[in-house]
Design an enzyme around this catalytic site. Sequence first.
Site, PDB file in Angstrom:
ATOM      1  N   LYS A   1     -25.515  21.056  77.657  1.00 49.05           N
ATOM      2  CA  LYS A   1     -25.797  20.182  76.515  1.00 49.05           C
ATOM      3  C   LYS A   1     -26.419  18.846  76.884  1.00 49.05           C
ATOM      4  O   LYS A   1     -26.087  18.235  77.893  1.00 49.05           O
ATOM      5  CB  LYS A   1     -24.497  19.900  75.765  1.00 49.05           C
ATOM      6  CG  LYS A   1     -23.997  21.099  74.985  1.00 49.05           C
ATOM      7  CD  LYS A   1     -24.735  21.265  73.695  1.00 49.05           C
ATOM      8  CE  LYS A   1     -23.902  20.657  72.591  1.00 49.05           C
ATOM      9  NZ  LYS A   1     -24.670  20.458  71.396  1.00 49.05           N
TER      10      LYS A   1
ATOM     11  N   HIS B   1     -40.611  17.304  52.141  1.00 48.18           N
ATOM     12  CA  HIS B   1     -39.467  18.231  51.963  1.00 48.18           C
ATOM     13  C   HIS B   1     -39.081  18.884  53.298  1.00 48.18           C
ATOM     14  O   HIS B   1     -38.528  19.975  53.313  1.00 48.18           O
ATOM     15  CB  HIS B   1     -39.769  19.329  50.930  1.00 48.18           C
ATOM     16  CG  HIS B   1     -40.416  18.841  49.680  1.00 48.18           C
ATOM     17  ND1 HIS B   1     -39.707  18.503  48.546  1.00 48.18           N
ATOM     18  CD2 HIS B   1     -41.718  18.596  49.375  1.00 48.18           C
ATOM     19  CE1 HIS B   1     -40.544  18.086  47.604  1.00 48.18           C
ATOM     20  NE2 HIS B   1     -41.772  18.126  48.086  1.00 48.18           N
TER      21      HIS B   1
ATOM     22  N   SER C   1     -21.895  17.181  77.257  1.00 41.51           N
ATOM     23  CA  SER C   1     -20.685  17.711  76.628  1.00 41.51           C
ATOM     24  C   SER C   1     -19.609  17.898  77.692  1.00 41.51           C
ATOM     25  O   SER C   1     -19.911  18.174  78.853  1.00 41.51           O
ATOM     26  CB  SER C   1     -21.006  19.053  75.972  1.00 41.51           C
ATOM     27  OG  SER C   1     -19.853  19.866  75.926  1.00 41.51           O
TER      28      SER C   1
ATOM     29  N   GLU D   1     -27.404   9.391  66.851  1.00 44.98           N
ATOM     30  CA  GLU D   1     -26.390   9.752  65.856  1.00 44.98           C
ATOM     31  C   GLU D   1     -25.485   8.562  65.535  1.00 44.98           C
ATOM     32  O   GLU D   1     -25.112   8.334  64.378  1.00 44.98           O
ATOM     33  CB  GLU D   1     -25.538  10.923  66.376  1.00 44.98           C
ATOM     34  CG  GLU D   1     -26.324  12.223  66.451  1.00 44.98           C
ATOM     35  CD  GLU D   1     -25.585  13.302  67.253  1.00 44.98           C
ATOM     36  OE1 GLU D   1     -24.348  13.221  67.386  1.00 44.98           O
ATOM     37  OE2 GLU D   1     -26.253  14.229  67.737  1.00 44.98           O
TER      38      GLU D   1
END
Length: 467
Positions: free
Chosen positions: A286, A159, A280, A293
């Site tokens: 960043k 979980h 970024s 992804e």
Amino acid sequence: MAVKKMWGGRFTAVSPEFAQEFGASIDFDQAMAAEDIEGSIAHVTMLGSTGILPAADVAQIKAGLVEIQHELDAGTLPEFTIANEDIHMNIEAILTAKIGPVAGKLHTARSRNDQVATDFHLWVTHRLPEVITAIDKLQGVLLKLADANVETILPGVTHLQHAQPISLGHYFMAYFSMLQRDKERFQFNLKHASISPLGAAALAGTTFPIDRQQTADLLGFDDVYTNSLDAVSDRDFAIEYLSNSSMLMMHLSRLCEELIIMASYEYQYIELDDSYSTGSSIMPQKKNADYAELIRGKVGRVYGDLTSLLTVMKGLPLAYNKDMQEDKEGVFDATTTIMGSLHVMTGMMSTVHIKAANMEAAVQNDFSNATELADYLATKGMPFRQAHAVVGKLVLTGIQTHTPLQKMSLQQLQAASDLIEDDVYHDLNPRVAVERRTSFGGTSFSSVKAQIEHGRTLLAEESHEKD
Ligand code: ARG
């Protein structure tokens, strides 16, 4: 006046250009050009050896096809046209331009229905070993990571909540096993892809004395379809391929999800290498896990490819229907996607930085050794349910006072149960908790080492089979 199409004898009109464009598949099925030529060479060879065509015609047709093959490799083939619809008729048109009307004999005892099925079977059969090798490489990287991290410990989660400490090597070997099943599924896929439909002709076979085994052998197929209707109607092998690809992508996506989480500021269990991260355009600080992804995102199109082909096939009467022209693009797209994903994942995993100290710290400051204490009490005779409740209360106190179980005083622990003695601290050590899980397939260091050994034999056996 007859229409100038290969099949135009009984026609008095052609479709408007936009409809021809809509109906043509040449834009994408040219990916099977090499397979189409290969199939035709095998077919005409067989037409010669069975005496269906005279040797002189066969020689001429073959020479033309070989020339086309060379031009394809060299990139000097004349342009394919929409008017010739698909790769099959385009190649035949090029052959006709080269050797004249004798080219028309190539299609003896053959239909585009068994021709397209043959090309597609060949195409998938050729890709499968490439996919298997790419999975193998990723498994090799995971095995190395596991080997280097047998004794790196981190909180195992269920979980997404800290559950029990585990070895990082154990974690990597879980993905190794998932990929092993993926590989085995693709290996099995070969059994159904490597069957020759050639000679099924349109649907019913042919009156010519063809030799289907010969063409199958020439093309390297392991088997021949035993039913001509099935041969031209079957796309199961492609659906299996897409299903296997979907499962593979699902596995890669789960790994990506975890990499993204582990690389986050809150976790800092890993850092992806700069070479597999992006920045970024506005926020200078960043460092994003873009590749992970993107692999996660690309799962959608592979599932889409599977759903699309299943849907195309579901209502089709036997045998060939034009709907089936929709079978190829998804398979091509899925192939580009899984191969790209596997390569990027392999690069990303072979450069990942493991922050072992952060993983260890997480497991030193949590309650993931609570089961150890319950097991300790159970071993000393307390019913496990009661032990669970006793430890639960201690955990609650620990949370309120920010004290992990192993940092509580003996007095404090004994207040919960007088069965607790000084040796409890040994059991509460997370490293010991991992080490003691020696049940088969468990996370103990010795078990992880055994898994790695087994994994190594699996990879060696497979590279041996390829030799
Ligand atoms: N372009 C067609 C396809 O990809 C080839 C088979 C055409 N056969 C036919 N009977 N129209 O499916």
